[in-house]
Scaffold this motif. Structure first.
Motif, PDB file in Angstrom:
ATOM      1  N   MET A 153       0.845  -1.186   0.000  1.00 19.45           N
ATOM      2  CA  MET A 153       0.000   0.000   0.000  1.00 19.45           C
ATOM      3  C   MET A 153       0.880   1.235   0.000  1.00 19.45           C
ATOM      4  O   MET A 153       1.926   1.263   0.658  1.00 19.45           O
ATOM      5  CB  MET A 153      -0.905  -0.052   1.234  1.00 19.45           C
ATOM      6  N   ALA A 154       0.433   2.253  -0.716  1.00 15.91           N
ATOM      7  CA  ALA A 154       1.204   3.493  -0.821  1.00 15.91           C
ATOM      8  C   ALA A 154       1.222   4.220   0.520  1.00 15.91           C
ATOM      9  O   ALA A 154       0.207   4.328   1.200  1.00 15.91           O
ATOM     10  CB  ALA A 154       0.583   4.377  -1.877  1.00 15.91           C
ATOM     11  N   ASN A 155       2.398   4.711   0.886  1.00 15.99           N
ATOM     12  CA  ASN A 155       2.544   5.387   2.168  1.00 15.99           C
ATOM     13  C   ASN A 155       2.583   6.906   2.052  1.00 15.99           C
ATOM     14  O   ASN A 155       2.209   7.598   2.989  1.00 15.99           O
ATOM     15  CB  ASN A 155       3.831   4.912   2.866  1.00 15.99           C
ATOM     16  N   THR A 156       3.027   7.419   0.933  1.00 14.65           N
ATOM     17  CA  THR A 156       3.142   8.873   0.792  1.00 14.65           C
ATOM     18  C   THR A 156       1.973   9.421  -0.026  1.00 14.65           C
ATOM     19  O   THR A 156       1.334   8.699  -0.797  1.00 14.65           O
ATOM     20  CB  THR A 156       4.458   9.254   0.086  1.00 14.65           C
ATOM     21  N   ALA A 182       2.560   9.016  -3.722  1.00 22.73           N
ATOM     22  CA  ALA A 182       2.338   7.646  -4.201  1.00 22.73           C
ATOM     23  C   ALA A 182       0.847   7.361  -4.336  1.00 22.73           C
ATOM     24  O   ALA A 182       0.411   6.709  -5.287  1.00 22.73           O
ATOM     25  CB  ALA A 182       2.986   6.649  -3.251  1.00 22.73           C
ATOM     26  N   ARG A 183       0.052   7.872  -3.397  1.00 29.16           N
ATOM     27  CA  ARG A 183      -1.398   7.686  -3.473  1.00 29.16           C
ATOM     28  C   ARG A 183      -1.966   8.401  -4.701  1.00 29.16           C
ATOM     29  O   ARG A 183      -2.834   7.880  -5.398  1.00 29.16           O
ATOM     30  CB  ARG A 183      -2.073   8.182  -2.194  1.00 29.16           C
TER      31      ARG A 183
END
Length: 90
Positions: free
Chosen positions: A1-4, A7-8
């Motif tokens: 899963m994207a953390n930043t 990235a989202r």
């Protein structure tokens, strides 16, 4: 899963682009199918009209990067040759 956050955002952008490309590819296939049907039916006028409508759609797909430029050129060339052959065979 994207953390930043970036990235989202990229994930959201990819989803939108994928949906657009899927629609474009489907639209191209529809136009190609119309040309194929006309060719197999042996109706040269109908095939030429379908080809005339399919051409810009294929070019647009190439411009947008959905398909490769050379792939589009090859498909158009082969379809054109098959349409020309309809008159020669009859």
């Amino acid at each position: 899963m994207a953390n930043t956050a970036s990235a989202r955002k990229r994930i959201r952008q990819i989803e939108k682009r994928t949906e657009r490309n899927r629609a474009r590819r489907s639209r191209v296939r529809t136009f190609l199918r119309a040309v194929e049907d006309a060719i197999t039916g042996g109706d040269k006028a109908k095939a030429q009209e379908a080809f005339r409508l399919a051409q810009p759609e294929l070019q647009r797909a190439a411009d947008k990067g959905v398909t490769h430029d050379n792939t589009v050129a090859r498909k158009l060339s082969r379809l054109s040759a098959r349409i020309k052959a309809i008159g020669a065979a009859a």
